[in-house]
Design a protein around this motif. Structure first.
Motif, short mmCIF file in Angstrom:
data_model
loop_
_atom_site.label_atom_id
_atom_site.label_comp_id
_atom_site.label_asym_id
_atom_site.label_seq_id
_atom_site.Cartn_x
_atom_site.Cartn_y
_atom_site.Cartn_z
N GLY A 86 1.09 6.33 -9.50
CA GLY A 86 1.43 5.37 -8.45
C GLY A 86 0.68 5.60 -7.15
N VAL A 87 0.12 6.80 -6.95
CA VAL A 87 -0.49 7.11 -5.65
C VAL A 87 -1.75 6.27 -5.41
CG1 VAL A 87 -1.71 8.92 -4.37
CG2 VAL A 87 0.49 9.41 -5.43
N THR A 88 -2.60 6.17 -6.44
CA THR A 88 -3.85 5.40 -6.23
C THR A 88 -3.52 3.94 -5.92
OG1 THR A 88 -4.92 6.89 -7.81
CG2 THR A 88 -6.13 4.92 -7.18
N ASN A 89 -2.55 3.37 -6.64
CA ASN A 89 -2.16 1.98 -6.36
C ASN A 89 -1.68 1.83 -4.91
OD1 ASN A 89 -2.75 1.13 -8.89
ND2 ASN A 89 -0.63 1.12 -9.64
N GLN A 90 -0.90 2.82 -4.46
CA GLN A 90 -0.40 2.75 -3.09
C GLN A 90 -1.56 2.81 -2.08
OE1 GLN A 90 1.70 6.23 -1.65
NE2 GLN A 90 3.31 4.92 -0.79
N LEU A 91 -2.52 3.68 -2.36
CA LEU A 91 -3.65 3.82 -1.44
C LEU A 91 -4.50 2.54 -1.43
CD1 LEU A 91 -4.62 7.50 -2.38
CD2 LEU A 91 -3.60 6.75 -0.22
N GLY B 238 -3.38 -0.35 -2.01
CA GLY B 238 -2.55 -1.31 -1.25
C GLY B 238 -2.75 -1.15 0.25
N TYR B 239 -2.80 0.09 0.72
CA TYR B 239 -3.03 0.32 2.16
C TYR B 239 -4.37 -0.28 2.60
CZ TYR B 239 0.73 3.89 2.15
OH TYR B 239 1.91 4.55 2.05
N GLU C 72 -4.12 -4.07 2.72
CA GLU C 72 -3.29 -4.51 3.83
C GLU C 72 -4.05 -4.44 5.15
OE1 GLU C 72 0.82 -2.93 5.14
OE2 GLU C 72 0.74 -2.67 2.97
N GLY D 291 -5.90 10.95 -3.33
CA GLY D 291 -4.82 11.25 -4.27
C GLY D 291 -5.13 12.42 -5.17
#
Ligand code: ADP
Ligand code: ASP
Ligand code: MG
Length: 406
Positions: free
Chosen positions: A45-50, A52-53, A56, A73
């Motif tokens: 999930g970390v790469t997806n979150q990054l 996403g940042y 955004e 990550g």
């Protein structure tokens, strides 16, 4: 004594407990007397979150900064894995791409590895140290961090194995091998004991994300013994081997799907020489790859429809490019559809067997699923269908080709 590369994917290092579990597998190999390099992904999930940042913050972003952000990550996991191993009394050190170095080309966001200097890692093997390598990253010619495209830690692992002349590269993941199709979509999918490089390449490039395509290519070209297995269970996995090593060859060995597709139709373009060049030229200039293409027969001999697919992430840009070239191309209207999925059947046996395509068309027809675009090559047939039918189509095809587990 053997030299081994062990790669752990995101789910296998999702939290501290899982990192400990992976570290215990490393410990087993170390205690058996082997030299070990560990390659780790970011925690699940970390790469997806990054990513996403990044999105955004900036819609059309600078790829070098994207790489600086998303590569972080793997840095965390590499440090944690090295620490965990140290806690177990094993000498271990983490390595980022630039520290080894893993040199790539300049294509930030989907860079290719060009060279790895494994000498320091090998020297430290001599001192009994385990190397923990951050996957997914390298250093570009301008000395900046570069990432290898989604799923790139597989490629890091195989490339490190080739550079270290390792005896094998073990890819530990959340399934216990390569299946006839994604077992999360088709519960009757069967584990494949041995799959040929060629079929694995097709499966990967057509969407089976269990291995990144480039990792299979490197394994094939450098003779790396590649294996996919579970990080949670002690079970034999899947070996990726040369075609000659496979005794019983299936006609169809697997089914892959990709949601990373979008369809564009240019309605009523002129049916004359040069039109295809006018459409696809500007897309190529914008680095947008076109995958499947159909041109319908023009009823009046003057106008025709041109349908093709691009990566879903490129759809907005492709539409923009085509609209700004409207006058040059000359079309009546443009339709786009991101709710499509490409389903492909793969098998080297297709070279010598007729009727494989017909089985696919008949099976989809029986389920009332409309085929929007078709493309074929020597060992695969792909069809584009509406996304809502993806699971139904995959399950029906899996049964039709006799792949269901007993
Ligand atoms: P990792 O994080 O370990 O790199 P990935 O999520 O990238 O793992 O790849 C493993 C996933 O690939 C599985 O969970 C499965 O859902 C998916 N997958 C797709 N096609 C296949 C296939 N043919 N065989 C096995 N797994 C597949
Ligand atoms: N963490 C990266 C990704 O999610 C690389 C990898 O896991 O292989 O794409
Ligand atoms: Mg992966």
């Amino acid at each position: 004594m053997a030299r081994i590369v062990m790669k752990f994917g995101g789910t296998s290092v999702a939290d501290i407990g899982r990192i400990e579990n992976a570290a215990r597998r490393v410990q087993r190999e170390v205690e058996a007397g082997h030299e070990v390099a560990v390659v780790v992904s970011a925690m699940a999930g970390v790469t997806n979150q990054l990513v996403g940042y990044v999105q955004e913050t900036s819609k059309i972003y600078d790829a070098r900064e994207y790489d600086a952000i998303v590569a972080s990550g793997e840095q965390v996991t590499a440090g944690l894995m090295a620490l965990r191993l140290q806690e177990m009394g094993i000498s271990a050190r983490s390595w980022l791409g630039w520290q080894i170095p893993i040199r790539t080309n300049e294509v930030h966001g989907k860079a290719r590895i060009e060279d790895i200097d494994g000498s320091e890692i090998v020297r430290r093997f001599g001192e009994g140290q385990v190397a923990v390598v951050a996957g997914f990253q390298g250093v570009s010619p301008n000395n900046r961090i570069a990432t290898l495209g989604r799923g790139g830690s597989d490629t890091s692992a195989v490339a490190v194995a080739a550079a270290l002349k390792a005896d094998r590269c073990d890819i530990y993941t959340d399934v216990d091998g390569v299946y006839t199709t994604d077992p999360r979509i088709v519960p009757k999918a069967r584990k494949i004991e041995k799959i040929s490089h060629e079929e694995m390449l097709e499966m990967a490039s057509l969407g089976a994300k269990v291995l990144q395509t480039r990792s299979v290519e490197i394994a094939m070209n450098h003779g790396v013994r590649l294996q996919v297995l579970s990080s949670f269970e002690d079970k034999p996995g899947t070996l990726v081997v040369d075609e000659e090593e496979i005794v019983e060859q299936q006609v169809v060995s697997g089914i892959a799907y990709s949601r990373d597709e979008a369809k564009i139709t240019l309605v009523k373009v002129a049916d004359k020489p040069g039109v295809a060049a006018n459409i696809f030229g500007p897309l190529t200039d914008a680095s947008i790859n076109v995958d499947m293409i159909v041109q319908s027969v023009s009823p009046d001999g003057e106008r025709t429809d041109m349908t093709f697919t691009v990566a879903r992430t490129d759809l907005d840009r492709a539409v923009q490019v085509l609209k700004s070239n409207h006058d040059k191309i000359g079309y009546e209207s443009l339709l786009s559809d991101g709710d499509v999925v490409k389903i492909s059947v793969i098998g080297v046996g297709m070279r010598s067997h007729a009727g494989v395509a017909q089985t696919m068309f008949r099976t989809l027809a029986e389920k009332g699923i409309n085929i929007q675009v078709i493309s074929t090559s020597e060992i695969k047939i792909s069809t584009l269908v509406a996304e809502e039918y993806a699971e139904l189509a995959m399950r029906a095809l899996h049964t039709a080709y006799g792949l269901d587990a007993a």
